[in-house]
Design a protein around this motif. Sequence first.
Motif, PDB file in Angstrom:
ATOM      1  N   PHE A 251       0.815  -1.219   0.000  1.00 16.18           N
ATOM      2  CA  PHE A 251       0.000   0.000   0.000  1.00 16.18           C
ATOM      3  C   PHE A 251       0.853   1.276   0.000  1.00 16.18           C
ATOM      4  CE2 PHE A 251      -1.807   3.300   2.797  1.00 16.18           C
ATOM      5  CZ  PHE A 251      -2.782   3.768   1.929  1.00 16.18           C
ATOM      6  N   LEU A 252       1.753   1.384   0.983  1.00 16.53           N
ATOM      7  CA  LEU A 252       2.515   2.638   1.095  1.00 16.53           C
ATOM      8  C   LEU A 252       3.373   2.854  -0.149  1.00 16.53           C
ATOM      9  CD1 LEU A 252       3.584   2.738   4.858  1.00 16.53           C
ATOM     10  CD2 LEU A 252       1.858   4.121   3.706  1.00 16.53           C
ATOM     11  N   ARG A 253       4.008   1.776  -0.615  1.00 15.94           N
ATOM     12  CA  ARG A 253       4.872   1.939  -1.777  1.00 15.94           C
ATOM     13  C   ARG A 253       4.058   2.373  -2.998  1.00 15.94           C
ATOM     14  NH1 ARG A 253       7.689  -3.204  -3.306  1.00 15.94           N
ATOM     15  NH2 ARG A 253       5.930  -3.483  -4.688  1.00 15.94           N
ATOM     16  N   ASP A 254       2.919   1.704  -3.209  1.00 15.76           N
ATOM     17  CA  ASP A 254       2.112   2.041  -4.377  1.00 15.76           C
ATOM     18  C   ASP A 254       1.661   3.489  -4.329  1.00 15.76           C
ATOM     19  OD1 ASP A 254       2.428  -0.474  -5.253  1.00 15.76           O
ATOM     20  OD2 ASP A 254       0.345  -1.136  -4.948  1.00 15.76           O
ATOM     21  N   VAL A 255       1.178   3.910  -3.168  1.00 19.50           N
ATOM     22  CA  VAL A 255       0.629   5.264  -3.106  1.00 19.50           C
ATOM     23  C   VAL A 255       1.742   6.306  -3.228  1.00 19.50           C
ATOM     24  CG1 VAL A 255      -0.640   6.904  -1.692  1.00 19.50           C
ATOM     25  CG2 VAL A 255      -1.363   4.526  -1.781  1.00 19.50           C
ATOM     26  N   PHE A 256       2.833   6.078  -2.512  1.00 17.96           N
ATOM     27  CA  PHE A 256       3.909   7.065  -2.604  1.00 17.96           C
ATOM     28  C   PHE A 256       4.479   7.116  -4.024  1.00 17.96           C
ATOM     29  CE2 PHE A 256       4.099   7.363   2.005  1.00 17.96           C
ATOM     30  CZ  PHE A 256       4.426   8.704   2.163  1.00 17.96           C
TER      31      PHE A 256
END
Length: 989
Positions: A251-256
Motif C-alpha cells: 500500500f505505502l509503496r504504491d501510493v507514494f
Amino acid sequence: MAGALDVSENLMSLSHFSENDSVKTVLARRSWGSSRIPRDFDVEAIMFVVLGAVSERALQRIFPSLQRLYESFLIDQTKSVFVAVGLDNFKTDVFRVFLEERLPPSSKRREFVNKFTYVRADCTKGTELSKLPPSSGDRTLFFYSLPPSIRQDAVMRALNETPLMNSWTRLVLQGSDPQTYNVRDSTFLLSEEKLFRIDPFAGSDATRRLVALRFGNRILEPTWNRNHVRSVLFDFSLDVSASKAYPDETFLRDVFVDHIFSLIALVAMERPASRFGDDVRDAKAEVLKAIQTAKPERMVLGRSSINNHSHPTSTFATVVFDIDTNRWRGVPFICRVGKNMDRTRSEVKLLFRTAAGADALWRDQGAALKENELRIRVFPSESATLDLVSNVPGLDTQLKNQRSTLDFLSQAAPYVPDPFERLIYDAMRGRRANFVRKDALLEAFRAIEPALAHATSTTVVHLYSVGDRTGPLASDDLISRTVTGGSGPSSPSLSSLSAAASSSSPLKATSPQMQSIQTHVMHHHHRDCPWLANTDIGSEVWSHATDFSAAREMQLSLRLNFDQMRLLLLAFVREMDAGIKSRNKSECAEAPTIKMLETFVTKLPNGTEEGSFYGLDLGGTNFRVVRFELVRGQAAKKVQEVSYRIPDDCKHGSTSDVLFDFTADCVAQVAGGKGDDDGSSPAVFGFTFSFPTLQETLSTGRLITWTKGWTTHGVVNEEISGLFKAALVRKGIRGEVAALINDTVGTLAARARDNHDVRVGVILGTGTNAAFQDPSTGSVVNTEWGGFGSFYKVPALPMNVVDREIDKESPNPQEQLFEKMISGYYLGEICRRWLWRLYEAKELWQSATIRDDVAIGVRDAFSFDSRFTSDVEMDLSEGLDLIRDIEERVLGVAGSSVMDRLMVREVCRAVVERAARLTACAIAAVVHRINLPGTVVAVDGSLFEAHASFKQRLVRALDLLECHCALVLSKDGSGLGAALVAAAASRKD
Ligand code: BGC
C-alpha cells in the motif's frame, strides 16, 4: 442527420444507429460532455486482456472503467475482444455471471460481460499465456492486476514470449515493483514505450488542472516558490471499504511511488517546454532527482488497529521531504498517507507566508491574521479553494480568512469520466504524458525506499483507530512541528538561549529567571525530551493487544486527537462567552459551566507599591503565611514565611470554626497579636482563597462550592473574610483583609509586576484554574475553568469510563469535570484505576503478587499520588527499577515483569499526555479571547513546575493548536500575588 439531433433526446432512441460512426460521435460527445469530442477520436478494434481478473483492483477499477468506455462507444463494440485471465477455475459463462454481479447496472451490462472469455493461466509462464485467443487486429492492451507476491519481471518475460507481442502491444501497469528494475539482465523486460504506468488516483484531469492553475495564472505563477510558499501538504487517505483493494504489503509503496510523487512532481516541476508527451515527463523527472531521500527522524509510521496479525505492516506514513532546487529549498513537502481512515480523498495544500508587513498593520488582530491557503482536491470530487484574508463587515476592523471556491464540477460536463477511464483511454490512444516514466519511477524509489524499509523493520509503529481522520498523534505533532518550525523566531538571542537551555535537564533550571526563559524558548524550539519520544500513547506496548482488550480500550479512551482538541477549544470559547453573558441573567437562560467570576481586581501591581504586607495561601496541601517588604522599583523581599500542612479533618467533615481557627493559629506564629513591627497599626493581609468565590468587593466574597475533595461544613455561601476575621478576633490578632483573591489572580499579579505582557495566570496543581485581565474592561476575571463541561453539558469533553467513575464517587458529582481530568488531585487516581482495570482484565501483573498485607495499595482509591506519575515517567533505566520500587512501596505489587512495568509507564504517559492536551485547549481559548499579540501566561503549580514531562507536553500541545503565547513560571503566585494585590489596592492612582 446526426448533427441535427437535439442533445436532450433519449440516448436509447439512437441505439439502432450504433453502427453508424457519426452517431457514435454524437453519443461519445454527449457521454464525455464536451462540446468537442477528443481531437483524435477514432474507434479501433483492440484486444483487452486483464491479468488478475478476480483481484479487487480489477473488479473495482478496471472492469467498471472498461464498461463505461464500452457503453460510451469509445471502444469498438463489435470488433474488440475481451479476455480475463486468472488462476481460479472458472468456466467462461460462470465468470460472466460473477462479473455481472459486480458491475454497476446498466442497459448494456450483460452485453458487455458476454464479450469476455475467461482463460485460466499462470501469468508468469509464457507457455500458459500462449493459450490466449488470437487478437482480431494487431492491437493488444494488457492490464496488470496481479498480487504483490508475483514478480513483475517474470510476467514481463512471459508476455514477451506470447505471439501477441508486437510493436503496438501495451501494458497498463499499476503498482510498480522495484525488484523488476533492479534485475541485472533487463533485456527480457518490456521496453519502455510499451509500459503505461498508471497513477491510479490521478487521471489526466487533475494533472491538467494543476498545470493550468500553476502556469496559467498570473497571480499564482510568480508566487509558486520558496519566497512565498511556507509548506506543502499532500494528504491521501482511503476509507475502510476503499482500503480493501490495496494490500497492506504494498500500500505505502504504491501510493507514494505512483501517486504522491506524481503530485509532488506536478507541484514542484519547472515549466515544461510544452504540455505534451515527454516534455511534461522530462520536467517531472528533473525535479524528482532533486528530492532528498526520506530520513527516519522526519517520518512517522502508523498501523490501524484493524491490521493486527502476527507480522503487521504499516498502513500509515507521514514523511517530510526536502527538494533541493532554488525554487523549493527550505520548503517542507509533507506527505500523509493512510488506509482505513475516515474518508477517501487526495488533496494538496499550499500554505503561503503571511503578507510582508501585514503583522505590523494589524497588530491588534493577533491570531486572526492567517496565511493564504490554496487547497486542490484531486479526488473524489475535484475542486480547489483559496483562503484570502479579508475584513468582516461592521464598525470595527475584524480580519477573517474568507474561502473562495473554484467549483470545477458545476462548470463541467453532465458526465465527468472517472480518472481511471481517462487513463485507459489515453493508453489506447498512446498518449503518454500522464503515465510515469522509468526515470521518474527510479527517483521515487530512491527517495522513499529507506522509509519503506524502515516501515517493515521498525518496532516504533504508532497505532491509530480505524476511521481516524488524521492518523496517529505523533503524525499531527510532526506536521505541526514542521509547519511551525519553518516560521519560528530565529533571532540569535533566542537560538543561543535555546542551545543553553537544551544542554541542561528540564528539571534542573538554575534560577526562576532561567526557568522562565527556558519555558519561553522551548515554546519555539522543540527539544527532544526522552519522555516525549513516543507521543502516541503506548504504541509499542499495546501493539500486540487485540481490538477488544482493556489495553486498547484504555489507549483509545485516553486519546485526544487534533480535531477533538480544536472542537474543545471552540467549546471553551463558547462557554466563556456564556459565562460573561450569564452575569447579566437575561442574556443567558442556562447556567454556564465556566463561571467567569468578577474579581474586583482592577489594579495589577506596577512596581510602585511600598510597605509591609502579608500573603496568606489557603487551598492546597499547606496553609502558608508569608510577609513581604515592598520598596518602589525593587523586587519584593520575603522577610518571613511559615507553611503548615493542613490537617485532614480541617478539610473534610469538620466545621468552619475548626478550619479558620487553624489558619488564625498559623498567622499568630508570624504576626503574633500585633500589627506591624511597632504595633501601631493592624497587619494587612492579602488572602488567597483558592476555591470558586463570588466576590462582593475586592476584600469580601462567598464560597460558591467546595472543590478538590474539600467538604468542611458551614463555609459554602458564607463570606470568607468574615469567617477569617472572626477567628483572628478569637485568637486576639489585629489585622485587616485588604484583598480576598483566587490563587490564579495571585499568580497573574506576581508576574505582572515586572512584565506587563503577563495577562493570564494559570494554576496547574492540586486543582486547576485560570484568571486573565480583560483588555476591554481592564478588570481581572476568574474563569473557574475547572467547571468546564459540568453536568455533562459539553459533549466535546471526552470523558471515559474511568473519568465517570471518579466523578460519581467524588463529593461533588457532575461538578468540576474538567478539573477531574487534569489536576494533580486526580491524575494519580486516574492512572490507578486504569492499572486496576488492566489487572482485572488479566493484561497486567499476571505473574505478580498483589499484596493484601499492606495498609494501603493499588486497590485503594487515591493511593497513587500524582507525583508518582512523574517518577514513573522519569524511569528510563533498562530494568525500570524505579517503577518496580513504586509498585512495591506504593501499590503493594511484588514480582512484576519488565513488560508490566512498561505498561505502568505507558498508562502514566497516556494520562499525563491527555491532561496536557486538555490544558492546552483551555489556555488557547483564553489567549484567543484576549486576542492581543505577545500575551504571556504565568503558571504556578506542582504539575507545571515539578512534573517530569507535563510542561513539555503542554508546550507541544499549544504549538499543535498554533497558540503563540509564552509560558512563564510564577513561583509563589499565591503568597506574593496576594500581598501585591493588597499593596496595589492601597496605591493612590
Ligand atoms: C478551584 C479554583 C482554584 C483552583 C486551583 C479549583 O479547584 O475551583 O478556584 O483556582 O482549584 O487551586
